[in-house]
Design an enzyme around this catalytic site. Structure first.
Site, PDB file in Angstrom:
ATOM      1  N   ARG A 137      30.973  83.432  59.002  1.00 42.23           N
ATOM      2  CA  ARG A 137      30.614  84.591  58.205  1.00 42.23           C
ATOM      3  C   ARG A 137      29.616  84.177  57.132  1.00 42.23           C
ATOM      4  O   ARG A 137      29.579  83.030  56.702  1.00 42.23           O
ATOM      5  CB  ARG A 137      31.864  85.188  57.542  1.00 42.23           C
ATOM      6  CG  ARG A 137      32.958  85.604  58.519  1.00 42.23           C
ATOM      7  CD  ARG A 137      34.195  86.065  57.765  1.00 42.23           C
ATOM      8  NE  ARG A 137      35.255  86.505  58.669  1.00 42.23           N
ATOM      9  CZ  ARG A 137      36.223  85.716  59.132  1.00 42.23           C
ATOM     10  NH1 ARG A 137      36.263  84.430  58.772  1.00 42.23           N
ATOM     11  NH2 ARG A 137      37.155  86.184  59.948  1.00 42.23           N
ATOM     12  N   LYS A 161      38.563  83.678  55.366  1.00 41.53           N
ATOM     13  CA  LYS A 161      39.267  84.766  54.694  1.00 41.53           C
ATOM     14  C   LYS A 161      40.685  84.334  54.333  1.00 41.53           C
ATOM     15  O   LYS A 161      41.342  83.633  55.089  1.00 41.53           O
ATOM     16  CB  LYS A 161      39.331  85.990  55.617  1.00 41.53           C
ATOM     17  CG  LYS A 161      38.029  86.763  55.711  1.00 41.53           C
ATOM     18  CD  LYS A 161      38.229  88.028  56.522  1.00 41.53           C
ATOM     19  CE  LYS A 161      36.973  88.885  56.543  1.00 41.53           C
ATOM     20  NZ  LYS A 161      37.165  90.118  57.334  1.00 41.53           N
ATOM     21  N   HIS A 234      25.989  89.116  60.254  1.00 42.81           N
ATOM     22  CA  HIS A 234      27.124  89.371  61.140  1.00 42.81           C
ATOM     23  C   HIS A 234      26.682  89.561  62.583  1.00 42.81           C
ATOM     24  O   HIS A 234      27.448  89.326  63.510  1.00 42.81           O
ATOM     25  CB  HIS A 234      27.914  90.594  60.655  1.00 42.81           C
ATOM     26  CG  HIS A 234      29.398  90.370  60.663  1.00 42.81           C
ATOM     27  ND1 HIS A 234      30.020  89.449  59.844  1.00 42.81           N
ATOM     28  CD2 HIS A 234      30.380  90.918  61.415  1.00 42.81           C
ATOM     29  CE1 HIS A 234      31.320  89.461  60.074  1.00 42.81           C
ATOM     30  NE2 HIS A 234      31.562  90.334  61.019  1.00 42.81           N
ATOM     31  N   ARG A 237      26.784  86.344  64.140  1.00 42.67           N
ATOM     32  CA  ARG A 237      28.186  86.030  64.469  1.00 42.67           C
ATOM     33  C   ARG A 237      28.582  86.711  65.785  1.00 42.67           C
ATOM     34  O   ARG A 237      29.212  86.110  66.651  1.00 42.67           O
ATOM     35  CB  ARG A 237      29.087  86.500  63.328  1.00 42.67           C
ATOM     36  CG  ARG A 237      30.593  86.235  63.487  1.00 42.67           C
ATOM     37  CD  ARG A 237      31.259  86.557  62.156  1.00 42.67           C
ATOM     38  NE  ARG A 237      32.702  86.691  62.250  1.00 42.67           N
ATOM     39  CZ  ARG A 237      33.560  85.673  62.205  1.00 42.67           C
ATOM     40  NH1 ARG A 237      33.116  84.450  62.119  1.00 42.67           N
ATOM     41  NH2 ARG A 237      34.859  85.898  62.255  1.00 42.67           N
ATOM     42  N   HIS A 260      39.551  84.110  63.563  1.00 38.71           N
ATOM     43  CA  HIS A 260      40.305  85.351  63.677  1.00 38.71           C
ATOM     44  C   HIS A 260      41.802  85.065  63.701  1.00 38.71           C
ATOM     45  O   HIS A 260      42.251  84.169  64.423  1.00 38.71           O
ATOM     46  CB  HIS A 260      39.931  86.103  64.962  1.00 38.71           C
ATOM     47  CG  HIS A 260      38.620  86.793  64.885  1.00 38.71           C
ATOM     48  ND1 HIS A 260      37.900  87.156  66.003  1.00 38.71           N
ATOM     49  CD2 HIS A 260      37.877  87.194  63.815  1.00 38.71           C
ATOM     50  CE1 HIS A 260      36.784  87.755  65.624  1.00 38.71           C
ATOM     51  NE2 HIS A 260      36.746  87.788  64.314  1.00 38.71           N
ATOM     52  N   TYR A 269      34.569  91.128  71.837  1.00 37.23           N
ATOM     53  CA  TYR A 269      33.392  90.414  72.317  1.00 37.23           C
ATOM     54  C   TYR A 269      33.431  90.159  73.818  1.00 37.23           C
ATOM     55  O   TYR A 269      32.550  89.495  74.351  1.00 37.23           O
ATOM     56  CB  TYR A 269      33.244  89.077  71.586  1.00 37.23           C
ATOM     57  CG  TYR A 269      33.044  89.231  70.102  1.00 37.23           C
ATOM     58  CD1 TYR A 269      31.849  89.716  69.593  1.00 37.23           C
ATOM     59  CD2 TYR A 269      34.061  88.908  69.214  1.00 37.23           C
ATOM     60  CE1 TYR A 269      31.664  89.865  68.230  1.00 37.23           C
ATOM     61  CE2 TYR A 269      33.877  89.051  67.843  1.00 37.23           C
ATOM     62  CZ  TYR A 269      32.684  89.533  67.359  1.00 37.23           C
ATOM     63  OH  TYR A 269      32.496  89.683  66.017  1.00 37.23           O
TER      64      TYR A 269
END
Length: 302
Positions: A137, A161, A234, A237, A260, A269
């Site tokens: 990110r 995150k 993004h 990404r 994730h 994806y």
């Protein structure tokens, strides 16, 4: 406090929960409901009606119900309510759109426009190579420091995150671009500022490059490359994940690389590009191959 300490939620997530709870509290006041224990299935159905009357999208409604479901779960676990009325509410999930991505030809144009004799050009090259090589990110890229890169094993240490940490490998192109920039361009940019910084990516004044600055850099690169597509960090990404999966990487590996928490976040994806779809079809379907008919012809001659 519970979300921050126990769930390690980000400030943004905490604020979203607070906004959802405040919205529900205003609804209860309008309905003359003063006690959270008095909320039942009928109350929730009325609340849902109010949300749809506001023209809120399905995703927004689902998020609000999810917040309230978690809130009442917490209340129930701490004996503040007898049960959780939101467990009976199920909302259909909104279909997730296929993420936009770049084709190889578009990427090549971006990789070829930077002046590698210039410190800014070296920085821009290292930035785009890093984003595409790792799929990290933009916030993760902005936080990276010199010590986070291990060139001996071509791996980056990433803080993601919720303060989750992971290691992400990078390839030869990113390695060359980063080494050139760190050993040359970054040193020259660093000399422009008296303040100390360990950030990898620096702005033209020698200070740490912001996430907004990274986006502006990409916009200028797209303009210089004369691309008609919109490119943001993004999207690189998305491109990383799409290309990895299309080339045979398994879903769990891509999930780990992207950082994730849930596999469902990675599954968006698994769409297949038209080129990949045609390639698989032409190499898999018996009647798509020209030599199929040649073989049939040979058999009929015998």
């Amino acid at each position: 406090m519970f979300l921050q300490v126990e769930k390690n939620a980000s400030p943004y997530t905490v604020q979203s929960y607070m906004d959802d709870l405040e919205d529900f509290n205003l609804f209860l006041i309008q309905e003359n409901i003063s006690n959270l224990k008095d909320v039942d299935y009928r109350t929730i159905r009325v609340y849902l009606t109010r949300l749809y009357e506001k023209k809120l999208g399905r995703r927004s409604v689902s998020r609000k119900i999810s917040s309230l479901k978690s809130f009442y779960r917490y209340m129930e676990q701490n004996d503040l309510v007898a049960d959780n009325p939101f467990i009976y509410i199920s909302l259909p999930k909104a279909a997730k759109p296929i993420p936009g991505f770049l084709y190889t030809e578009e990427l090549e144009k971006l990789f070829e426009i930077n002046d590698l004799d210039d410190p800014i050009g070296q920085r821009n090259q290292a930035l785009i190579e890093t984003l595409y090589a790792t799929g990290i990110r933009v916030s993760e890229c902005q936080r990276m420091e010199i010590k986070d890169i291990d060139f001996s094993i071509s791996t980056m240490f990433i803080r993601g995150k919720g303060n989750k940490e992971r290691y992400v490998p990078f390839g030869r192109f990113a390695e060359v671009a980063l080494e050139m920039y760190i050993n040359n361009g970054r040193r020259k940019l660093r000399e422009k500022s008296p303040a100390a910084t360990n950030a990898i990516f620096l702005n033209a004044r020698g200070g740490p490059l912001t996430a907004r600055g990274m986006r502006l850099i990409l916009n200028k690169m797209v303009e210089k490359a004369a691309l008609t597509v919109h490119v943001h960090p993004h999207k690189l990404r998305h491109t990383f994940a799409t290309h990895m999966l299309n080339e045979g990487a398994d879903l769990r590996t891509v999930q780990e690389l992207l950082g994730h928490e849930n596999l469902s976040s990675t599954q968006i994806y698994t769409h297949v590009t038209k080129d990949r779809l045609r390639h698989v079809y032409m190499n898999s379907h018996p009647r798509a191959k020209s030599d199929f008919f040649l073989k049939r012809g040979d058999e009929s001659d015998n």
